[in-house]
Design a protein around this motif. Sequence first.
Motif, short mmCIF file in Angstrom:
data_model
loop_
_atom_site.label_atom_id
_atom_site.label_comp_id
_atom_site.label_asym_id
_atom_site.label_seq_id
_atom_site.Cartn_x
_atom_site.Cartn_y
_atom_site.Cartn_z
N VAL A 73 0.84 -1.20 0.00
CA VAL A 73 0.00 0.00 0.00
C VAL A 73 0.88 1.25 0.00
N ALA B 125 2.01 1.88 -3.41
CA ALA B 125 0.94 2.29 -4.31
C ALA B 125 0.48 3.73 -4.07
N ILE B 126 0.30 4.12 -2.81
CA ILE B 126 -0.23 5.46 -2.54
C ILE B 126 0.78 6.38 -1.85
N GLY B 127 1.88 5.86 -1.42
CA GLY B 127 2.88 6.67 -0.74
C GLY B 127 2.94 6.33 0.74
N TYR C 164 0.79 8.71 3.15
CA TYR C 164 -0.65 8.44 3.04
C TYR C 164 -1.01 7.11 3.72
N THR C 165 -0.11 6.16 3.65
CA THR C 165 -0.33 4.88 4.32
C THR C 165 -0.34 5.07 5.83
N LEU D 285 -3.55 6.74 6.73
CA LEU D 285 -4.67 5.81 6.66
C LEU D 285 -4.72 4.91 7.89
#
Length: 183
Positions: A22, A25-27, A30-31, A34
Amino acid sequence: MRFLFLLFIIVPIIEITLLIQVGQAIGAWYTVGLVLLSAFIGVNMLRYQSVSTLARAQQRANQGEIPGREMVEGIVLAVGGALLVTPGFVTDVIGFCCLIPYTRQAFANAMISRFTVVAMNSRQASFESTFGGPGFDPSSPEGFESKEQSQQEGAHYADSPFRKDKPQSHGGDVIDGEYQRKE
C-alpha cells in the motif's frame, strides 16, 4: 497452542507485506495517515459500542438477569479495540468486524457455543472422575480400565459405602424405634 503460535507469526508478516504494498501504491505518508485514521475511527466506534453494551448489561442486571451475553460481547469489543490500535490493515478489518453489532453478535454466539462445549466436556469429565465407579480409570487415556485390571483391582471397591450388600455399621449401639424429645 500451535494455532496461536502460527497466528502470531503469520499475521505480522501479512501486515508488513500489505503495508509495504500500500505504501508503494499510494505513498508512505498516506499509508501512515490511513492507519492513524482507521485507529481514530475505530476508537470512537469502540467507545460508542461499549457504552451501548454496558447500558444493555445494566438493564439486564436491573431485571435480575445475568448479563452473560453482554459480558461476552464486551470481550469481543476489547479484542476489537486492541486490534484497531494495532497498526495494519488486516487487524483493522478484523477489529471493525468486532465492533459492528451483527458480526460482534456472531462472534459472541460462536464463543458462547464454544464455552458451552468446553464446560459440558469438563463437567462430564469431572463427573466421571468423581462417580466413575467400577471400570473407570482416570489415569488411562480412554478413561476405562481393562477387564483384567477391573478384576484384579476390584478389591478397592469392596470398601465402598454405597454397596448394597455391605452391612452398615454406625460405630456404636443403634436402637431402632421412635424418638421423642421431652422438654
